[in-house]
Design a protein around this motif. Sequence first.
Motif, short mmCIF file in Angstrom:
data_model
loop_
_atom_site.label_atom_id
_atom_site.label_comp_id
_atom_site.label_asym_id
_atom_site.label_seq_id
_atom_site.Cartn_x
_atom_site.Cartn_y
_atom_site.Cartn_z
N GLU A 121 0.80 -1.22 0.00
CA GLU A 121 0.00 0.00 0.00
C GLU A 121 0.84 1.28 0.00
N PRO A 122 1.93 1.40 0.82
CA PRO A 122 2.69 2.65 0.82
C PRO A 122 3.51 2.88 -0.45
N ASP A 123 3.82 1.80 -1.20
CA ASP A 123 4.65 1.94 -2.39
C ASP A 123 3.87 2.62 -3.50
N SER A 124 4.54 3.53 -4.23
CA SER A 124 3.83 4.25 -5.29
C SER A 124 4.77 4.54 -6.45
N PRO A 125 5.14 3.51 -7.23
CA PRO A 125 5.92 3.75 -8.44
C PRO A 125 5.06 4.45 -9.49
N LEU A 126 5.71 4.99 -10.50
CA LEU A 126 4.98 5.73 -11.53
C LEU A 126 4.05 4.82 -12.33
N LEU A 127 4.31 3.51 -12.29
CA LEU A 127 3.42 2.58 -12.98
C LEU A 127 2.00 2.67 -12.42
N ASP A 128 1.87 2.93 -11.12
CA ASP A 128 0.53 3.06 -10.53
C ASP A 128 -0.25 4.21 -11.14
N LEU A 129 0.44 5.26 -11.56
CA LEU A 129 -0.24 6.45 -12.08
C LEU A 129 -0.70 6.26 -13.52
#
Length: 412
Positions: free
Chosen positions: A242-250
Amino acid sequence: MALLTSPDAPAPVRQIASAVAGWIDRLGAVWVEGQVAQINRRQGMATVFLTLRDSVADISVTVTCNRAVVDSLNPPLVEGASVLVHAKPSYYANRGTFSLQARELRMVGLGELLARLERRRQLLAAEGLFAAELKRRLPFLPSAVGLVTAPGSAAERDVTENARRRWPAVTLTTAYAAMQGPRSAGEVVEALQRLDRDPAVAVIVIARGGGSVEDLLPFSDEHLIRAVHAATTPVVSAIGHEPDSPLLDLVADVRASTPTDAAKLVVPDMAEELRGLATVRERARAALRGYLTQQQAGLDALRSRPALADPRSLIVERSEQVAGLRDRARRSIAHLLDRAADDIGHHRARARALSPYATLRRGYAVLQDADGHVLTTTHEVSPGARVSVRVADGRIHADVEQVEQIETIEEA
């Protein structure tokens, strides 16, 4: 300076190699940024050989570095790490190879990494790659689910087991790729494009377990971000926790917090759907029963009405009304006739009372001369005149023998 050569005066290999080495040597020491793709520590040698890869283009170069410099790094240098290298370019003429002789190595700090990722995010967002209107809706029940992950990984197990537990008939098409290290971004792009070309695949899941920011750097790679943006199949990003947010998520159409959550997003829960169908079926049955009960009550109400219970009741009721009206008409006519008969009797009595005939019946008579004129005084007749006397039942003809006057009392 350029070498002067011609077909008649070619330069030998040694001269060309020496010239190239001289040109490269004049470049001087430079700072180079890249990602460590490979580390080769040879036993008994004081030199460590590194392969430094560009973060965007598929270009790599060999770096030689003193073992003491590499061992002094904290944290230790590992494959996939981003580094800054202060090196002197060199060309080994005997083998015709180019390399960098590292004088200093610096690990790219977390703060700097995040700052660079933020700058990259802003640039890509300005191009519209993360626009909300580009997000596609996931199919309710995909014909096949494409999965990009590492072979035998926990992410593959989580997605597969949870997807099949929710919908046993689900079809999973897996394309394996390295999910960490310098080759990760390129292999993930290749697997993604391979699944995107498969017409049976309706949704693609890119899944990996958690990790450090450095471990997840391949999933912020610009080449991968653009490949996901260009894909025609909806993409679900299930990278890290949940805390991880690579640009792939966007750039992905849907972001899943974990690989398990991705399985819940791409396929419906059969048990839940069956419960939903049972609920809808029961609600439909209840609605139908209520409707039928309402209509039956309406029919019963109509059937219980006197007009439908006994259709003759309307005729009887109307006949009673007609009889009542007829009796009222007869009473009204009889009353009118009685009043008219009374009036006629009164008028007849008055007429009889005022009729000369009634006077004659009381003993009075009307004296008329021969011409029919009524004689009211003695002065109108003389002896010997012929007269007629009108009595109640006839007329008497007589001759006047004598006229006698009688004194009368005048009315006041």
